[in-house]
Design a protein around this motif. Structure first.
Motif, mmCIF file in Angstrom:
data_model
loop_
_atom_site.group_PDB
_atom_site.id
_atom_site.type_symbol
_atom_site.label_atom_id
_atom_site.label_comp_id
_atom_site.label_asym_id
_atom_site.label_seq_id
_atom_site.Cartn_x
_atom_site.Cartn_y
_atom_site.Cartn_z
ATOM 1 N N ARG A 1 91.533 101.682 -2.288
ATOM 2 C CA ARG A 1 90.973 100.452 -2.813
ATOM 3 C C ARG A 1 92.065 99.401 -2.915
ATOM 4 N NH1 ARG A 1 88.021 102.189 -8.090
ATOM 5 N NH2 ARG A 1 90.061 101.759 -8.955
ATOM 6 N N LEU A 2 91.754 98.162 -2.590
ATOM 7 C CA LEU A 2 92.768 97.093 -2.662
ATOM 8 C C LEU A 2 92.859 96.556 -4.091
ATOM 9 C CD1 LEU A 2 91.956 95.188 0.652
ATOM 10 C CD2 LEU A 2 93.887 96.714 0.191
ATOM 11 N N PRO A 3 93.914 95.778 -4.379
ATOM 12 C CA PRO A 3 94.031 95.180 -5.715
ATOM 13 C C PRO A 3 92.870 94.223 -6.005
ATOM 14 C CG PRO A 3 96.079 94.958 -4.483
ATOM 15 C CD PRO A 3 95.065 95.469 -3.528
ATOM 16 N N VAL A 4 92.708 93.898 -7.281
ATOM 17 C CA VAL A 4 91.590 93.028 -7.668
ATOM 18 C C VAL A 4 91.959 91.563 -7.507
ATOM 19 C CG1 VAL A 4 90.669 94.716 -9.282
ATOM 20 C CG2 VAL A 4 92.266 92.957 -10.108
ATOM 21 N N GLU A 5 90.926 90.743 -7.459
ATOM 22 C CA GLU A 5 91.102 89.293 -7.473
ATOM 23 C C GLU A 5 90.011 88.715 -8.361
ATOM 24 O OE1 GLU A 5 90.513 87.719 -3.533
ATOM 25 O OE2 GLU A 5 88.542 88.648 -3.307
ATOM 26 N N ARG A 6 90.297 87.516 -8.885
ATOM 27 C CA ARG A 6 89.302 86.857 -9.712
ATOM 28 C C ARG A 6 88.793 85.664 -8.911
ATOM 29 N NH1 ARG A 6 87.049 87.656 -14.319
ATOM 30 N NH2 ARG A 6 86.374 85.815 -15.464
ATOM 31 N N ALA B 1 81.812 86.195 -4.382
ATOM 32 C CA ALA B 1 82.084 87.637 -4.458
ATOM 33 C C ALA B 1 80.918 88.479 -3.954
ATOM 34 C CB ALA B 1 82.415 88.014 -5.904
ATOM 35 N N LEU B 2 79.909 87.840 -3.399
ATOM 36 C CA LEU B 2 78.750 88.571 -2.876
ATOM 37 C C LEU B 2 79.217 89.690 -1.941
ATOM 38 C CD1 LEU B 2 75.609 88.515 -2.841
ATOM 39 C CD2 LEU B 2 75.782 87.173 -0.750
ATOM 40 N N GLY B 3 78.736 90.898 -2.157
ATOM 41 C CA GLY B 3 79.108 92.033 -1.303
ATOM 42 C C GLY B 3 80.387 92.728 -1.739
ATOM 43 N N GLN B 4 81.099 92.176 -2.701
ATOM 44 C CA GLN B 4 82.311 92.839 -3.202
ATOM 45 C C GLN B 4 81.953 93.706 -4.404
ATOM 46 O OE1 GLN B 4 84.673 88.952 -2.671
ATOM 47 N NE2 GLN B 4 86.278 90.489 -2.702
ATOM 48 N N VAL B 5 82.935 94.517 -4.813
ATOM 49 C CA VAL B 5 82.670 95.498 -5.859
ATOM 50 C C VAL B 5 83.294 95.029 -7.169
ATOM 51 C CG1 VAL B 5 83.108 97.868 -6.589
ATOM 52 C CG2 VAL B 5 82.543 97.377 -4.205
ATOM 53 N N LEU B 6 82.491 95.028 -8.218
ATOM 54 C CA LEU B 6 82.987 94.615 -9.536
ATOM 55 C C LEU B 6 84.015 95.615 -10.038
ATOM 56 C CD1 LEU B 6 79.731 93.545 -11.336
ATOM 57 C CD2 LEU B 6 81.699 92.089 -10.823
ATOM 58 N N ALA B 7 85.121 95.091 -10.555
ATOM 59 C CA ALA B 7 86.200 95.969 -11.010
ATOM 60 C C ALA B 7 86.056 96.330 -12.483
ATOM 61 C CB ALA B 7 87.544 95.299 -10.757
ATOM 62 N N GLU B 8 85.225 95.603 -13.218
ATOM 63 C CA GLU B 8 85.108 95.902 -14.656
ATOM 64 C C GLU B 8 83.644 95.899 -15.077
ATOM 65 O OE1 GLU B 8 88.557 92.990 -15.866
ATOM 66 O OE2 GLU B 8 86.689 91.849 -15.953
ATOM 67 N N SER C 1 72.884 84.941 -15.537
ATOM 68 C CA SER C 1 71.979 84.832 -16.688
ATOM 69 C C SER C 1 72.700 85.081 -18.005
ATOM 70 C CB SER C 1 70.788 85.794 -16.537
ATOM 71 O OG SER C 1 71.161 87.121 -16.890
ATOM 72 N N ILE C 2 73.864 85.737 -17.957
ATOM 73 C CA ILE C 2 74.612 85.875 -19.207
ATOM 74 C C ILE C 2 75.812 84.933 -19.224
ATOM 75 C CG2 ILE C 2 73.862 88.236 -19.690
ATOM 76 C CD1 ILE C 2 76.606 89.169 -18.680
ATOM 77 N N GLY C 3 75.776 83.948 -18.342
ATOM 78 C CA GLY C 3 76.752 82.863 -18.424
ATOM 79 C C GLY C 3 78.027 83.104 -17.642
ATOM 80 N N VAL C 4 78.078 84.183 -16.843
ATOM 81 C CA VAL C 4 79.299 84.490 -16.094
ATOM 82 C C VAL C 4 79.372 83.595 -14.855
ATOM 83 C CG1 VAL C 4 80.382 86.261 -14.656
ATOM 84 C CG2 VAL C 4 79.446 86.878 -16.891
ATOM 85 N N ASN C 5 80.503 82.939 -14.642
ATOM 86 C CA ASN C 5 80.663 82.166 -13.408
ATOM 87 C C ASN C 5 81.879 82.600 -12.589
ATOM 88 O OD1 ASN C 5 82.640 81.111 -15.014
ATOM 89 N ND2 ASN C 5 82.290 78.992 -14.408
ATOM 90 N N GLU C 6 82.605 83.591 -13.099
ATOM 91 C CA GLU C 6 83.759 84.137 -12.370
ATOM 92 C C GLU C 6 83.763 85.636 -12.560
ATOM 93 O OE1 GLU C 6 87.602 82.861 -13.556
ATOM 94 O OE2 GLU C 6 87.543 81.065 -12.309
ATOM 95 N N VAL C 7 84.163 86.355 -11.519
ATOM 96 C CA VAL C 7 84.168 87.818 -11.632
ATOM 97 C C VAL C 7 85.484 88.386 -11.119
ATOM 98 C CG1 VAL C 7 81.692 88.247 -11.538
ATOM 99 C CG2 VAL C 7 82.959 87.919 -9.410
ATOM 100 N N THR C 8 85.795 89.619 -11.548
ATOM 101 C CA THR C 8 86.954 90.339 -11.044
ATOM 102 C C THR C 8 86.456 91.424 -10.113
ATOM 103 O OG1 THR C 8 88.109 89.894 -13.109
ATOM 104 C CG2 THR C 8 89.011 91.640 -11.714
ATOM 105 N N VAL C 9 86.867 91.328 -8.854
ATOM 106 C CA VAL C 9 86.386 92.256 -7.823
ATOM 107 C C VAL C 9 87.573 92.756 -7.015
ATOM 108 C CG1 VAL C 9 84.068 91.255 -7.563
ATOM 109 C CG2 VAL C 9 85.983 90.259 -6.294
ATOM 110 N N TYR C 10 87.367 93.864 -6.302
ATOM 111 C CA TYR C 10 88.411 94.333 -5.386
ATOM 112 C C TYR C 10 88.459 93.391 -4.188
ATOM 113 C CZ TYR C 10 88.189 98.254 -8.454
ATOM 114 O OH TYR C 10 88.193 99.020 -9.583
ATOM 115 N N ARG C 11 89.667 93.075 -3.799
ATOM 116 C CA ARG C 11 89.903 92.105 -2.736
ATOM 117 C C ARG C 11 89.313 92.588 -1.410
ATOM 118 N NH1 ARG C 11 93.866 91.545 0.591
ATOM 119 N NH2 ARG C 11 95.456 92.981 -0.169
ATOM 120 N N ARG C 12 88.890 91.642 -0.602
ATOM 121 C CA ARG C 12 88.419 91.980 0.748
ATOM 122 C C ARG C 12 89.607 92.291 1.649
ATOM 123 N NH1 ARG C 12 83.234 90.453 1.548
ATOM 124 N NH2 ARG C 12 82.401 88.757 0.302
#
Ligand code: AMP
Ligand code: MG
Length: 427
Positions: A23-28, A34-41, A180-191
């Motif tokens: 797995r690669l390092p995460v990015e925010r 981030a569509l199609g990426q995997v949530l890290a948290e 819907s819960i107000g999230v506009n940024e996510v932490t995902v594993y880098r492509r």
């Protein structure tokens, strides 16, 4: 040793390749990117959804008890004390005999415990622009059941609940839930960035004039398109001539990527330069994989300037072999780097309408078209000639047969396994 004993199976080749990648390092990043990426948290809801009881219908918020016995012939008349749109709150409690005209999504005023839809009042019977308004009366034509048409606070999500666990792939639904819960940024594993190099003196960049004896570079484009489709970022390194200098230079240009893919130059009879460079510069194995198309495959690693080891997949040059090999080995590598375990394509059982001959003891991925018959069963037809240079066979196909190594032929009417290329899930 009998001939072919140095061959490895498709599964073993895949296991060795999967074992190399991580797995690669995460990015925010912004949610939609981030569509199609995997949530890290894990994502935990900071409040209830809905945050307040609200109405599921346009109508009148009432005290259900006030409407007891209401029918079209014995309507109950209530006094409209407010007109409430979604997005606003009515804070004073409604009293006996009172109603609030209320729009879908607006919070239920205190004191009310049911909503009577417009259709169950005399509102639709009135003329245009004559809806009851604040201070006038409305006639209720149907008794409201307790809690009728109310969406309750927290009926979707409760504060503190894990709405989406880490490890989940972001599909449009997850994207919507996070918003819907107000999230506009996510932490995902880098492509993963995948550098792609075509090799061969005969290979010409599309768009350039074609000299006699030359062919256009199909592989870099089909592979780059797969990289993008599988969730990676393709980086085209261009075309290397069959010289040690050119190839060495171009390979080094690609070593800031997460993976390097080359095409051609790995078969036994090929011009030796490719193998020379690979063997000298990287720790590369040359495999013969028990599959058709695509028997020769190179896999290993180069060391980048910063000491990082960059996995290298050396695809066979024939365009169909190159695509099928990348499908079988490149896709799992990309998925692994993305943090996804679901790299396996859906496969189905289909009835072949053709004879599929498989005499040389390899797993045969013939290109086929799967359709559903009127009997509800799945049928597979070969796309036509199966030469590994016939790239249009890939474009005609929606699936690849999986004829086992030890099956010399599948006969018309036999059930076979087919790996589906365009389906996200088995039906
Ligand atoms: P090789 O692996 O170099 O022996 O190449 C096998 C066959 O694939 C030859 O006919 C090559 O011309 C063809 N080929 C190699 N690279 C490409 C490419 N990038 N696009 C299309 N065909 C290719
Ligand atoms: Mg060549």
């Amino acid at each position: 040793m009998h001939p072919g004993s140095d061959m490895i199976s498709v599964d073993e080749a895949r296991e060795r390749i999967l074992a190399f990648f991580d797995r690669l390092p995460v990015e925010r990043k912004p949610l939609l990117d981030a569509l199609g990426q995997v949530l890290a948290e894990d994502t935990v809801a900071p409040f209830d959804i809905p945050p307040l009881d609200n109405t599921a219908m346009d109508g009148y918020a009432v005290r259900a008890a006030d409407t007891t016995g209401a029918t079209a012939s014995t309507p109950v008349e209530l006094r409209v004390v407010a007109d409430l749109a979604a997005g606003y709150v009515h804070e004073t409690a409604i009293g006996p005999g009172e109603a609030v005209r209320i729009m879908t999504g607006a919070p239920i005023p205190p004191g009310a415990d049911a909503v009577v839809p417009f259709e169950e009042t005399d509102e639709p019977l009135r003329g245009p622009n004559e809806a009851p308004s604040r201070g006038s009366n409305v006639r209720v034509l149907n008794a409201a059941g307790a809690a009728a048409n109310i969406r309750f606070r927290a009926e979707d999500v409760r504060e503190g609940q894990t709405v989406i666990p880490g490890g989940r792939v972001l599909r449009p639904s997850e994207t919507g839930v996070l918003a819907s819960i107000g999230v506009n940024e996510v932490t995902v594993y880098r492509r993963p960035v995948v550098a792609i190099l075509s090799t061969g003196d005969e290979i010409t960049e599309p768009g350039q004039p074609l000299l006699p004896g030359r062919i256009y570079d199909a592989n870099a484009y089909s592979v780059a398109a797969m990289v993008r489709k599988f969730g990676g970022i393709p980086r085209l390194l261009g075309i290397s001539r069959d010289t040690v200098e050119d190839m060495t230079r171009k390979i080094h240009e690609g070593l800031d990527a997460d993976m390097l893919v080359t095409s051609a130059g790995v078969s036994r009879g090929d011009f030796d330069v490719v193998k020379d460079v690979l063997a000298r510069e990287g720790a590369i194995d040359f495999w013969t994989v028990r599959m058709k198309p695509g028997k020769p495959l190179a896999f290993g690693a180069f060391t980048a300037a910063d000491g990082r080891r960059v996995g290298h997949l050396g695809l066979p040059g024939n365009p169909v072999s190159s695509m099928v090999s990348f499908e079988l080995f490149g896709r799992p590598a990309i998925f692994r780097m993305l943090g996804r375990a679901d790299w396996e394509r859906p496969s189905i059982r289909a009835i072949t309408r053709d004879r599929v001959v498989n005499t040389d003891g390899r797993r045969f991925f013939a290109r086929c078209i799967v359709t559903q018959g009127e009997d509800g069963r799945w049928y597979a037809d070969l796309t036509g000639p199966q030469g590994s240079g016939i790239l249009t066979s890939m474009s005609a196909a929606n699936g690849l047969t999986i004829i086992p190594e030890d099956l010399p032929a599948a006969e018309p009417g036999d059930e076979i396994d087919v790996m589906m290329l365009d389906w996200e899930h088995a039906p």
